[in-house]
Write an enzyme that holds these catalytic residues in place. Structure first.
Site, PDB file in Angstrom:
ATOM      1  N   GLU A  46       0.848  -1.289   0.106  1.00  0.00           N
ATOM      2  CA  GLU A  46       0.110  -0.018   0.050  1.00  0.00           C
ATOM      3  C   GLU A  46       0.802   1.286   0.242  1.00  0.00           C
ATOM      4  O   GLU A  46       1.831   1.364   0.811  1.00  0.00           O
ATOM      5  CB  GLU A  46      -1.022  -0.059   1.235  1.00  0.00           C
ATOM      6  N   LYS A 117      -9.220   2.381  -2.231  1.00  0.00           N
ATOM      7  CA  LYS A 117      -9.441   1.732  -0.902  1.00  0.00           C
ATOM      8  C   LYS A 117     -10.795   2.266  -0.285  1.00  0.00           C
ATOM      9  O   LYS A 117     -11.266   3.344  -0.274  1.00  0.00           O
ATOM     10  CB  LYS A 117      -8.560   2.188   0.148  1.00  0.00           C
ATOM     11  N   CYS A 172      -5.544  -3.514   2.469  1.00  0.00           N
ATOM     12  CA  CYS A 172      -5.348  -3.405   3.908  1.00  0.00           C
ATOM     13  C   CYS A 172      -6.556  -3.520   4.685  1.00  0.00           C
ATOM     14  O   CYS A 172      -7.025  -4.564   4.586  1.00  0.00           O
ATOM     15  CB  CYS A 172      -4.404  -2.208   4.348  1.00  0.00           C
TER      16      CYS A 172
END
Length: 640
Positions: A46, A117, A172
């Protein structure tokens, strides 16, 4: 990439916070190294182009411009690589004036798409909402590196040359949320999920992270590549250890921590698609459509590095093996306990030959009697010597029954078989199939009649491997009232008996000794006359090594692999002990026998399923007894 295998990697480059030029160089260098090792799909951490720990620098246009220039450098440096990679970077969308934490999916100098994300952590040490907007529901096109690029939380990336390879991406915290985006991506067709992560290291966190990754790959029946940030991130408050994981359908294939570089394995996407087809509870998600970008990859042979166990039914780790043996022993015993209770059986009748299968059957029966608080004397162990019985097996059968406390009956069936042969005109000198099967059927008749006399049940001794090969006498040892071994393959039978032998060594050394000798006895039905007191008929000389047949059974039946793929895996797992010609010979024999002997499996007695493979017609496996094997044999003929 042939046979469904695609080589994947999680990569952690060493970075410098906010040094986009340096980071871009580290990233494309790592990509080139991955390409040299045959990697076709690579996940990177990330925000690795800038560093995850840039904090308020994310609001600086200079950093965002540096990230875009760094991505352009990577695209140019890797435009000739036959690889799909996912790179983390911040992306500003001028249309809504929002900054997104994105994965750029790239290949051959092209950005296939940007995935933002969805879940932004804003608790504890995380405060991503200070800089980024959630990508939930975002679906637009933006300019980036001179290309018009899709920015969407629902993009999938599908390989034209390998239709079962469909890639989805989450970032994540997305995995840690109650409803990860990977759920919808997988239900829309993704077989491989890439997770670009920057998860800091804390005591005990690695085990939890590992459980999340393996659990999600199992729940979604997918491959999962988790690439974590590592060395070079700021250590002002946090430490990142580059914990990289490659998992497939609940199994960790590769893993490493506290290191930069590549963590490589192979995902079998064909296996995943087969499992999804088999599970009617695995359903597509009609509530949302995912846009698919497509890409091309050269179809090449993938060198396998993932573990391929030569004994897929038997765990390699000693502790895992002991746990598995104990679990199977009690599962089978519970099944028999229920059957004895339900039928109000006064006895359990077991034909005890001194061989492995009947030994395991009587051991399981003894556990069932313990569960019922009944004496072992309610087990009637019947040894029935005949023309091929050796002193060794007969003696072991007697000793075993005595040590367990069974009621022992010894019935020599030789005279009854001779009389039967005389009745049907069978010569004692003709050792054909009638000579062998006549003995097996006489033994079954004796057991059934003793069960009638004592109000009991006949406990079957035949194992899963014998049922697969049809290595049993129809209406002989093929038949019983309850078949406790029917779900246990031969390789596992051996380990179960060994496990009990070791377990009983201190408590009953004599029992342990007799079990050890049974383990050392060649596998044989003992239906042909002994030669100088020794076993004349060794099963594995006739049908082939059971370790091979169990391997073939697992991959051909549990996973539906083609003969070509089964052979390839056999070479990978056992090529040092068997040459290709030998593997192919017994694989042909396996398919030939498996197809021709279905009629025996179509009328099996009840028995407990204890593992992932079962051949009961009421359970996992149904096929017509007159199915033709020619397609499978033709494929094998082409491999010679």
């Amino acid at each position: 990439m042939r046979d469904g295998f695609v080589k994947v990697a999680a990569g952690t480059p060493k970075i410098r916070v906010a040094d986009c030029r340096y980071n871009a160089e580290q990233i494309f260098t790592l990509m080139r190294e991955a390409d040299k090792q045959g990697v076709k799909v690579l996940a990177l951490p990330e925000l690795c182009l800038t560093g995850y720990t840039c904090a308020d620098l994310f609001l600086q246009p200079t950093l965002l411009r540096g990230a875009e220039e760094g991505l352009a450098t990577i695209l140019e440096a890797t435009k000739n690589l036959d690889m799909v990679a996912a790179v983390g970077l911040p992306v500003w969308n001028k249309w809504d004036n929002k900054l997104y934490n994105c994965a750029a999916v790239i290949q051959s100098g092209e950005i296939l798409g940007l995935v933002p994300k969805t879940y932004l952590p804003n608790y504890g040490e995380f405060y991503e909402q200070r800089w980024f907007a959630s990508g939930a529901g975002v679906e637009t096109t933006i300019p980036l590196c001179g290309q018009d690029v899709s920015l969407s939380d629902g993009d999938l990336f599908a390989c034209n040359d390998m239709p079962n390879l469909v890639i989805g991406v989450e970032i994540c915290e997305d995995l840690w949320a109650p409803e990860p985006p990977s759920i919808h991506l997988a239900r829309s067709g993704a077989t491989l999920i890439l997770n670009l992560s920057a998860s800091n290291e804390l005591a005990g966190k690695a085990a939890y992270r590992r459980g999340l990754v393996s659990g999600q790959s199992g729940r979604l029946v997918c491959g999962y590549v988790y690439a974590n940030a590592g060395e070079g991130e700021s250590t002002t408050d946090l430490v990142f250890a580059g914990h990289n994981i490659v998992a497939e359908n609940g199994t960790i294939l590769a893993e490493r921590r506290f290191a930069t570089g590549l963590t490589i394995s192979e995902i079998d996407v064909d296996r995943l698609v087969y499992e999804r087809q088999r599970m009617n509870t695995y359903r597509a998600d009609p509530s949302r459509e995912c846009w698919r970008a497509t890409f091309d990859l050269d179809l090449t042979d993938t060198r396998l590095t993932r573990p391929v166990s030569p004994t897929p039914f038997v765990p390699q780790d000693q502790n895992d093996r002991a746990e598995r043996c104990n679990e199977i022993l009690y599962t089978a015993a519970l099944g028999l306990k229920k059957r004895l209770e339900h039928t109000h059986a006064k006895t359990a009748v077991v034909g005890l030959s001194g061989g492995l299968d009947s030994t395991l059957a009587v051991l399981i029966t003894a556990v069932s009697m313990e569960m019922l608080d009944r004496p072992a004397s309610d087990i009637i162990a019947v040894t029935m010597p005949c023309f091929g019985t050796t002193d060794r097996t007969k003696s072991n059968a007697v000793l075993l029954a005595e040590r367990l406390g069974c009621t022992l009956k010894t019935i020599d069936i030789g005279e009854a078989v001779r009389r039967h042969f005389k009745d049907i005109g069978q010569s004692m000198e003709d050792h054909d199939v009638t000579f062998e099967n006549g003995q097996a059927r006489e033994r079954t008749q004796v057991l059934m009649d003793i069960a009638n006399q004592t109000g009991g049940l006949v406990i079957g001794t035949g194992d899963l491997s014998e049922l697969a090969l049809g290595w049993c006498t129809y209406n002989g040892d093929h038949m019983s009232n309850y078949a406790v071994n029917a779900g246990i393959p031969k390789t596992l039978v051996r380990h179960l008996v060994s496990f009990i032998s070791d377990d009983k060594e201190a408590e009953d050394p004599q029992l342990s000794t007799v079990l050890a000798d049974i383990l050392d006895t060649p596998v044989s039905p003992e239906l042909l006359p002994a030669i100088e007191g020794q076993i004349a008929q060794k099963t594995e000389d006739l049908v082939g090594p059971y370790e091979l047949h169990d391997f073939y059974l697992y991959y051909a039946i549990r996973w539906g692999f083609s003969p070509k793929k089964v052979l390839r895996l056999a070479e990978q797992a056992m090529g040092k002990r068997y040459d290709r010609a030998t593997l192919l010979k017994w694989l042909k024999n396996f398919y030939r026998r498996f197809f021709s002997q279905q009629f025996k499996r179509s009328c099996l007695p009840d028995g407990p399923k204890v593992g992932s493979v079962a051949l009961s017609p009421r359970g996992d496996w149904r096929m017509p007894s007159d199915a033709v094997v020619s397609l499978w044999m033709e494929e094998l003929e082409g491999l010679e």
